[in-house]
Every structure is written in structure tokens, then in C-alpha cells.
Design a protein around this motif. Structure first.
Motif, PDB file in Angstrom:
ATOM      1  N   VAL A   1      -1.090   3.794   7.813  1.00  9.61           N
ATOM      2  CA  VAL A   1      -1.141   2.960   6.623  1.00  9.61           C
ATOM      3  C   VAL A   1       0.417   2.836   6.662  1.00  9.61           C
ATOM      4  N   ARG A   2       1.423   3.806   6.994  1.00  9.66           N
ATOM      5  CA  ARG A   2       2.816   3.320   6.743  1.00  9.66           C
ATOM      6  C   ARG A   2       3.012   2.032   7.880  1.00  9.66           C
ATOM      7  N   GLU A   3       2.471   2.083   9.201  1.00  9.87           N
ATOM      8  CA  GLU A   3       2.676   0.950   9.922  1.00  9.87           C
ATOM      9  C   GLU A   3       2.053  -0.214   9.639  1.00  9.87           C
ATOM     10  N   PHE A   4       0.832  -0.242   8.946  1.00 10.28           N
ATOM     11  CA  PHE A   4       0.393  -1.501   8.472  1.00 10.28           C
ATOM     12  C   PHE A   4       0.986  -2.124   7.144  1.00 10.28           C
ATOM     13  N   ALA A   5       1.617  -1.015   6.347  1.00 11.64           N
ATOM     14  CA  ALA A   5       2.351  -1.371   5.230  1.00 11.64           C
ATOM     15  C   ALA A   5       3.741  -2.116   5.529  1.00 11.64           C
ATOM     16  N   ALA A   6       4.314  -1.685   6.647  1.00 12.37           N
ATOM     17  CA  ALA A   6       5.585  -1.868   6.910  1.00 12.37           C
ATOM     18  C   ALA A   6       5.751  -3.598   7.041  1.00 12.37           C
ATOM     19  N   PRO A   7       6.858  -3.921   6.369  1.00 10.49           N
ATOM     20  CA  PRO A   7       7.186  -5.472   6.537  1.00 10.49           C
ATOM     21  C   PRO A   7       7.349  -6.032   7.893  1.00 10.49           C
TER      22      PRO A   7
ATOM     23  N   CYS B   1     -15.353   9.673  13.730  1.00 12.60           N
ATOM     24  CA  CYS B   1     -14.126  10.335  14.128  1.00 12.60           C
ATOM     25  C   CYS B   1     -13.513  10.864  12.954  1.00 12.60           C
ATOM     26  N   ARG B   2     -12.977  12.205  13.292  1.00 11.71           N
ATOM     27  CA  ARG B   2     -11.923  12.798  12.371  1.00 11.71           C
ATOM     28  C   ARG B   2     -10.701  12.382  12.556  1.00 11.71           C
ATOM     29  N   VAL B   3      -9.731  12.028  11.687  1.00 10.83           N
ATOM     30  CA  VAL B   3      -8.310  11.687  11.786  1.00 10.83           C
ATOM     31  C   VAL B   3      -7.690  12.603  10.839  1.00 10.83           C
ATOM     32  N   LYS B   4      -6.639  13.280  11.490  1.00  9.58           N
ATOM     33  CA  LYS B   4      -5.807  13.931  10.676  1.00  9.58           C
ATOM     34  C   LYS B   4      -5.144  13.431   9.521  1.00  9.58           C
ATOM     35  N   LEU B   5      -4.712  13.842   8.536  1.00 16.95           N
ATOM     36  CA  LEU B   5      -4.050  13.248   7.333  1.00 16.95           C
ATOM     37  C   LEU B   5      -2.700  12.721   7.733  1.00 16.95           C
ATOM     38  N   ASP B   6      -2.118  13.432   8.485  1.00 20.75           N
ATOM     39  CA  ASP B   6      -0.601  12.910   8.694  1.00 20.75           C
ATOM     40  C   ASP B   6      -0.769  11.722   9.810  1.00 20.75           C
ATOM     41  N   ASP B   7      -1.816  11.673  10.396  1.00 19.03           N
ATOM     42  CA  ASP B   7      -2.172  10.358  11.333  1.00 19.03           C
ATOM     43  C   ASP B   7      -2.724   9.184  10.604  1.00 19.03           C
ATOM     44  N   LEU B   8      -3.514   9.427   9.458  1.00 18.57           N
ATOM     45  CA  LEU B   8      -3.743   8.498   8.546  1.00 18.57           C
ATOM     46  C   LEU B   8      -2.801   7.901   7.950  1.00 18.57           C
ATOM     47  N   ARG B   9      -1.753   8.777   7.260  1.00 12.26           N
ATOM     48  CA  ARG B   9      -0.709   8.359   6.603  1.00 12.26           C
ATOM     49  C   ARG B   9       0.247   7.475   7.621  1.00 12.26           C
ATOM     50  N   ALA B  10       0.467   8.026   8.669  1.00 11.79           N
ATOM     51  CA  ALA B  10       1.299   7.123   9.834  1.00 11.79           C
ATOM     52  C   ALA B  10       0.679   5.677   9.689  1.00 11.79           C
TER      53      ALA B  10
ATOM     54  N   ALA C   1       0.857  -1.227  -0.130  1.00  8.98           N
ATOM     55  CA  ALA C   1      -0.137  -0.049  -0.015  1.00  8.98           C
ATOM     56  C   ALA C   1       0.859   1.425  -0.074  1.00  8.98           C
ATOM     57  N   ASP C   2       0.525   2.224  -0.694  1.00 11.50           N
ATOM     58  CA  ASP C   2       1.101   3.267  -0.715  1.00 11.50           C
ATOM     59  C   ASP C   2       0.398   4.415  -0.041  1.00 11.50           C
ATOM     60  N   PRO C   3       0.823   4.904   1.254  1.00 11.19           N
ATOM     61  CA  PRO C   3       0.243   5.849   2.125  1.00 11.19           C
ATOM     62  C   PRO C   3      -0.324   7.071   1.746  1.00 11.19           C
ATOM     63  N   ASP C   4       0.546   7.556   0.700  1.00  9.09           N
ATOM     64  CA  ASP C   4       0.118   8.746  -0.105  1.00  9.09           C
ATOM     65  C   ASP C   4      -1.279   8.698  -0.995  1.00  9.09           C
ATOM     66  N   ALA C   5      -1.207   7.394  -1.402  1.00 10.06           N
ATOM     67  CA  ALA C   5      -2.316   7.027  -2.292  1.00 10.06           C
ATOM     68  C   ALA C   5      -3.361   6.832  -1.702  1.00 10.06           C
ATOM     69  N   VAL C   6      -3.457   6.152  -0.478  1.00  9.67           N
ATOM     70  CA  VAL C   6      -4.520   5.971   0.429  1.00  9.67           C
ATOM     71  C   VAL C   6      -5.284   7.135   0.826  1.00  9.67           C
ATOM     72  N   VAL C   7      -4.282   8.292   1.126  1.00 12.65           N
ATOM     73  CA  VAL C   7      -4.632   9.320   1.811  1.00 12.65           C
ATOM     74  C   VAL C   7      -5.534  10.087   0.747  1.00 12.65           C
ATOM     75  N   ALA C   8      -4.999  10.154  -0.568  1.00 13.99           N
ATOM     76  CA  ALA C   8      -5.522  10.781  -1.605  1.00 13.99           C
ATOM     77  C   ALA C   8      -6.961  10.051  -1.973  1.00 13.99           C
ATOM     78  N   ALA C   9      -7.102   8.876  -1.818  1.00  8.84           N
ATOM     79  CA  ALA C   9      -8.258   8.415  -2.151  1.00  8.84           C
ATOM     80  C   ALA C   9      -9.326   8.561  -1.129  1.00  8.84           C
ATOM     81  N   THR C  10      -9.227   9.022  -0.044  1.00 11.28           N
ATOM     82  CA  THR C  10     -10.095   9.294   1.064  1.00 11.28           C
ATOM     83  C   THR C  10     -10.603  10.706   0.710  1.00 11.28           C
ATOM     84  N   ALA C  11     -10.138  11.342  -0.315  1.00 20.21           N
ATOM     85  CA  ALA C  11     -10.773  12.481  -0.727  1.00 20.21           C
ATOM     86  C   ALA C  11     -11.990  12.529  -1.617  1.00 20.21           C
ATOM     87  N   ALA C  12     -12.058  11.176  -2.297  1.00 21.12           N
ATOM     88  CA  ALA C  12     -13.039  10.847  -2.952  1.00 21.12           C
ATOM     89  C   ALA C  12     -14.156   9.966  -2.352  1.00 21.12           C
TER      90      ALA C  12
END
Length: 75
Positions: free
Chosen positions: A69-75, A58-67, A22-33
Motif C-alpha cells: 500500500v505504501r508503494e502504491f500510495a507513494a507520489p 494467497c495469504r499476505v503478511k500484514l507487513d507485506d500488505l502495508r509495504a 491511502a493510509d497503509p495502516d487504515a487499509v490493513v485495519a480494514a482487511t480485518a472486516a
């Protein structure tokens, strides 16, 4: 509640607990739609205070969402 306990239920139901590739930036961008998005605000997420205790809207800050996604995408 530990991370192991948090992952046990989805694993027992055959659900994924990782976001391999998963690309964290792509996931965050997808939430816009996302259709649940209200006006120009962020997508309201359902978060768990603990298993079985959801908290909707719940409102989640974009930086928190990105973090997250990074945690769940980490090997």
C-alpha cells in the motif's frame, strides 16, 4: 514483466494504478472486516504470477500488505 507492463493494462481500461492519499495502516485495519476473511486468519488475496495467471487464496503478511500500500500510495 516490468512495472510499466503491469500498469499498462489497468491504464488502458481506465483503472487506477495509484492509491493517492491511502493510509497503509487504515487499509490493513480494514482487511480485518473483509467478508472474504476466514476465521481469525488473514484475508485470502488473489495474486498474479504474471498477467492472466491468477493464484487465489494467497495469504499476505500484514507487513507485506502495508509495504505494498505504501508503494502504491507513494507520489
Amino acid at each position: 514483466v516490468t512495472g510499466v507492463q503491469t500498469c499498462a493494462l489497468p491504464i488502458s481500461r481506465g483503472l487506477p494504478t495509484r492509491l493517492d492519499g491511502a493510509d497503509p495502516d487504515a487499509v490493513v485495519a480494514a482487511t480485518a472486516a473483509d467478508k472474504k476473511r476466514v476465521d481469525d486468519g488473514p484475508v485470502p488475496f488473489v495474486l498474479l504470477d504474471r498477467p492472466g495467471q491468477p493464484r487465489a487464496g494467497c495469504r499476505v503478511k500484514l507487513d507485506d500488505l502495508r509495504a505494498a500500500v505504501r508503494e502504491f500510495a507513494a507520489p
